[in-house]
Design a protein around this motif. Structure first.
Motif, PDB file in Angstrom:
ATOM      1  N   GLU A  30       0.974  -1.040   0.514  1.00 18.80           N
ATOM      2  CA  GLU A  30      -0.268  -0.226  -0.605  1.00 18.80           C
ATOM      3  C   GLU A  30       0.670   1.391   0.292  1.00 18.80           C
ATOM      4  OE1 GLU A  30      -4.015   1.999   2.816  1.00 18.80           O
ATOM      5  OE2 GLU A  30      -2.885  -0.411   3.266  1.00 18.80           O
ATOM      6  N   SER A 147      -2.013   5.781   0.845  1.00 22.75           N
ATOM      7  CA  SER A 147      -3.562   6.452   0.849  1.00 22.75           C
ATOM      8  C   SER A 147      -3.291   7.271   1.921  1.00 22.75           C
ATOM      9  CB  SER A 147      -4.267   5.954   0.523  1.00 22.75           C
ATOM     10  OG  SER A 147      -4.659   4.842  -0.613  1.00 22.75           O
ATOM     11  N   GLY A 149      -6.074   8.651   4.624  1.00 22.40           N
ATOM     12  CA  GLY A 149      -8.116   8.524   4.934  1.00 22.40           C
ATOM     13  C   GLY A 149      -8.707   7.828   3.395  1.00 22.40           C
ATOM     14  N   ASP A 150      -9.311   8.283   3.603  1.00 22.00           N
ATOM     15  CA  ASP A 150     -10.601   7.639   2.414  1.00 22.00           C
ATOM     16  C   ASP A 150     -11.072   9.118   1.260  1.00 22.00           C
ATOM     17  OD1 ASP A 150     -11.169   5.473   2.771  1.00 22.00           O
ATOM     18  OD2 ASP A 150     -12.625   6.178   4.877  1.00 22.00           O
ATOM     19  N   ASP A 151     -10.267   9.368   1.052  1.00 23.60           N
ATOM     20  CA  ASP A 151      -9.660  11.107   0.550  1.00 23.60           C
ATOM     21  C   ASP A 151      -9.019  11.797  -0.008  1.00 23.60           C
ATOM     22  OD1 ASP A 151     -11.968  12.924   2.359  1.00 23.60           O
ATOM     23  OD2 ASP A 151      -9.658  12.667   3.279  1.00 23.60           O
ATOM     24  N   HIS A 153      -4.872   9.055  -2.550  1.00 23.59           N
ATOM     25  CA  HIS A 153      -4.035   8.333  -3.259  1.00 23.59           C
ATOM     26  C   HIS A 153      -2.952   8.789  -3.922  1.00 23.59           C
ATOM     27  CE1 HIS A 153      -2.744   4.326  -3.641  1.00 23.59           C
ATOM     28  NE2 HIS A 153      -1.905   4.817  -3.904  1.00 23.59           N
ATOM     29  N   ARG A 192     -12.260   5.881  -8.307  1.00 21.72           N
ATOM     30  CA  ARG A 192     -12.684   5.805  -6.973  1.00 21.72           C
ATOM     31  C   ARG A 192     -12.352   6.516  -5.961  1.00 21.72           C
ATOM     32  NH1 ARG A 192     -10.956   0.585  -4.837  1.00 21.72           N
ATOM     33  NH2 ARG A 192      -9.423   0.160  -6.273  1.00 21.72           N
ATOM     34  N   VAL A 193     -11.329   6.947  -6.016  1.00 17.63           N
ATOM     35  CA  VAL A 193     -10.797   8.045  -4.985  1.00 17.63           C
ATOM     36  C   VAL A 193     -10.026   9.223  -5.635  1.00 17.63           C
ATOM     37  CG1 VAL A 193      -9.026   7.308  -4.174  1.00 17.63           C
ATOM     38  CG2 VAL A 193     -10.037   8.217  -2.809  1.00 17.63           C
TER      39      VAL A 193
END
Length: 241
Positions: A30, A147, A149-151, A153, A192-193
């Motif tokens: 990751e 990445s 968070g989910d905000d 990459h 997706r991000v």
């Protein structure tokens, strides 16, 4: 990019060797970093969280267990292990290869924000100025991706040339074709991000920094590194940054 320390907060029983090895492999994939030879410590926690992990780094920093400034170089990762147990790993990344970008990135972001582009109002864009994201770019090896968070990459490319014409020669087929392979290698989840691509260009004494930003919402106009585009890529576009 290497790490100084890995701290793992876990629910339930102690992690076995296989679970720890799986976590290390996941973090390396990751982050694009290397954890070989890094000291790793596990901590039981009823409800592991990003905030609890950062508080642990802060406490260890005060106690002298990790070097000063570790919190600004830390990144957290959430996983599940056997039985659905939650694990939060916090990695303290090692020293910065390109510390100069910490000063230049805020200036670069400010110039784009002055254009009023819609993407500058996205949560992922705001993440780019945070300490963790700045530290990642300053420390990253070529092709690293992480990445936040989910905000967003963030992907980093390190190039050994600083002049736009010379940089373009390193991108067969043009930036758009070239960066597609870079994103795949960095595991960037396009669509997706939000995805940000920093190009850190160093040919001492010359240095340059370029940015591309692609929002997950395709209705939001993307930011591309205009100076690095070919003439064909520039047709139909307009210079924004």
């Amino acid at each position: 990019m290497g790490a100084e320390r890995v701290l793992i907060l876990h629910q339930g029983d102690d992690l076995d060797v296989g679970e720890i090895r799986g976590l290390v492999d996941s973090i390396e994939r990751e982050s694009g970093g290397e954890l070989a030879g890094t000291r790793l410590t596990t901590y039981p926690a009823g409800e592991p969280s990003e905030g609890l992990a950062e508080a642990l780094v802060f406490r260890l920093e005060r106690e002298g267990e990790v070097p000063p400034g570790s919190l600004s170089r830390a990144a957290t990762y959430r996983y599940e292990v056997s039985g659905g147990r939650l694990v939060v790993a916090v990695v303290v990344w090692a020293g910065e290869v390109n510390g100069w970008v910490r000063r230049v990135i805020p200036q670069h972001l400010g110039k784009v924000e002055a254009t009023g582009m819609a993407l500058t109002r996205r949560a992922g864009w705001r993440r780019l100025a945070e300490d963790g994201a700045l530290a990642f770019v300053a420390e990253a090896r070529d092709g690293a991706g992480r990445s936040f968070g989910d905000d967003v990459h963030v992907v980093v490319s390190l190039l050994p040339r600083a002049r736009p014409r010379q940089i373009r020669r390193l991108m067969p087929g043009g930036y758009i074709q070239w960066v597609d392979g870079v994103f795949r290698g960095a595991g960037a989840p396009l669509g997706r991000v939000d995805v940000a691509h920093w190009l850190v260009c160093v040919d001492e004494p010359k240095r340059a920094l370029h940015l591309a930003y692609l929002a997950a919402d395709r209705s939001v106009m993307a930011l591309l590194p205009w100076e690095l585009l070919t003439r064909a890529e520039k047709r139909g576009g307009r210079k924004l940054a």
